[in-house]
Write a protein that holds these residues in place. Structure first.
Motif, PDB file in Angstrom:
ATOM      1  N   VAL A  12       1.009  -1.178   0.012  1.00 40.40           N
ATOM      2  CA  VAL A  12       0.086   0.132  -0.215  1.00 40.40           C
ATOM      3  C   VAL A  12       0.812   1.269  -0.086  1.00 40.40           C
ATOM      4  CG1 VAL A  12      -1.981  -1.160   1.128  1.00 40.40           C
ATOM      5  CG2 VAL A  12      -0.316  -0.106   2.477  1.00 40.40           C
ATOM      6  N   LEU A  41      -5.440  -2.132   4.574  1.00 38.43           N
ATOM      7  CA  LEU A  41      -4.888  -1.276   5.583  1.00 38.43           C
ATOM      8  C   LEU A  41      -5.482  -1.538   6.947  1.00 38.43           C
ATOM      9  CD1 LEU A  41      -6.132   1.881   3.358  1.00 38.43           C
ATOM     10  CD2 LEU A  41      -3.865   1.463   4.133  1.00 38.43           C
ATOM     11  N   LEU A 112       3.227  -2.108   4.851  1.00 40.62           N
ATOM     12  CA  LEU A 112       2.891  -1.276   5.885  1.00 40.62           C
ATOM     13  C   LEU A 112       3.232  -1.903   7.452  1.00 40.62           C
ATOM     14  CD1 LEU A 112       1.560   1.344   6.815  1.00 40.62           C
ATOM     15  CD2 LEU A 112      -0.923   0.340   6.938  1.00 40.62           C
ATOM     16  N   ASP A 162      -7.130   8.023   5.004  1.00 39.91           N
ATOM     17  CA  ASP A 162      -6.161   7.055   5.122  1.00 39.91           C
ATOM     18  C   ASP A 162      -4.597   7.418   4.756  1.00 39.91           C
ATOM     19  OD1 ASP A 162      -7.584   4.658   6.355  1.00 39.91           O
ATOM     20  OD2 ASP A 162      -8.684   4.969   4.423  1.00 39.91           O
ATOM     21  N   LEU A 166      -0.991   8.090   6.386  1.00 37.26           N
ATOM     22  CA  LEU A 166       0.138   7.629   5.858  1.00 37.26           C
ATOM     23  C   LEU A 166       1.146   8.498   5.693  1.00 37.26           C
ATOM     24  CD1 LEU A 166      -1.189   4.547   3.740  1.00 37.26           C
ATOM     25  CD2 LEU A 166      -0.359   4.493   6.282  1.00 37.26           C
TER      26      LEU A 166
END
Length: 279
Positions: A12, A41, A112, A162, A166
């Protein structure tokens, strides 16, 4: 673990990608790809059907949304594990739970998760006083980033929150990495990057402060004062504020000709930034 010789890999931190070895397993249909990205996520967390529907149809879900979601899940499972015929509740990766779903992944399957593990380990090394090891881990964490997170899904607007979160984690990583570089007296290696970051993120005062220290370590005290002047102008014009106490204090240290080697950074527990500045 999913069937196949190699585990699925989810990424991601850049364009959204799912691969198994050299084979691409990313769904091509936009809603299916968005569904899988959302679950990635929140890997190993229960995600309610209502939340998925709200995110996939942000402008008002149709009456058929639940049925459509079930179809997307089935299609995604086929992409992830071709030929698998087991019942939907026992799928090895995308599990059905009461009123929701869960994507079950090992830590090494999601970039992630690996990124956050490396950052956490680096912070532990800082607390133990090992800046060299922390720097290596921060650099490894930085290497997992391939560009803007979820870059191919940004225009959908489904992941604005999101992506913002991030990107903040990414900037915090850079900040921590520069702290360690300054701790090791390598500020001269960070000047160019910090100048770019100060231009791109002018309201991040920490980058301005780090740039001033880096310039001092590069024996460019006058440029450090100019960097403060630029920061002052940008903050006052763009946000209508003056620099915060940390940045003002750094300015006084440089302006007075004091040795900034004893400027301590308490942001990280146990990290004492003894900046080796040639004066």
């Amino acid at each position: 673990m999913a069937t196949g010789d190699e585990p699925l890999q989810f990424r991601v931190l850049g364009t959204f990608e799912v691969t198994r070895g050299s084979r691409r397993c990313t769904p091509t249909a936009s809603k299916q790809r968005a569904l899988l990205a959302l679950l990635a996520l929140h890997a190993n967390e229960f995600v309610a059907t209502s939340r998925i529907v709200d995110q996939l149809w942000s402008r008002g879900a149709p009456r058929s949304a639940i049925a459509a979601l079930h179809g997307y899940v089935t299609a995604v499972r086929r992409v992830l594990t071709p030929g698998l015929t087991s019942a939907r509740t026992s799928h090895p990766v995308l599990n059905t739970r009461p009123s929701g779903y869960m994507l079950c992944l090992e830590p090494h399957q999601l970039d992630l998760t690996r990124f956050r593990q490396l950052v956490k380990q680096a912070q532990a090394e800082i607390a133990a006083g090992d800046c060299g090891q922390a720097r290596e881990m921060f650099t490894a964490a930085l290497g997992l980033w391939r560009g803007s997170p979820l870059a191919d899904l940004r225009e959908t607007g489904m992941f604005d929150h999101d992506i913002s979160r991030l990107e903040k984690e990414y900037l915090e990583l850079l900040r921590s990495r520069f702290d360690v570089m300054l701790c090791q007296g390598d500020g001269h290696l960070a000047v160019f990057e910090l100048e770019e970051l100060c231009a791109k993120y002018p309201l991040w005062e920490r980058f301005h402060e780090q740039l001033m220290l880096a310039l001092c370590q590069a024996e460019r005290r006058a440029d450090a004062l100019n960097a403060y002047a630029r920061a002052y102008r940008v903050l006052s014009s763009a946000a209508g504020i003056e620099p915060g106490p940390r940045l003002r204090a750094m300015h006084q240290v440089v302006l007075s000709g004091d040795d900034p080697r004893h400027w301590h950074d308490h942001r990280h527990a146990g990290l004492r930034v003894a900046h080796s500045v040639s004066l």
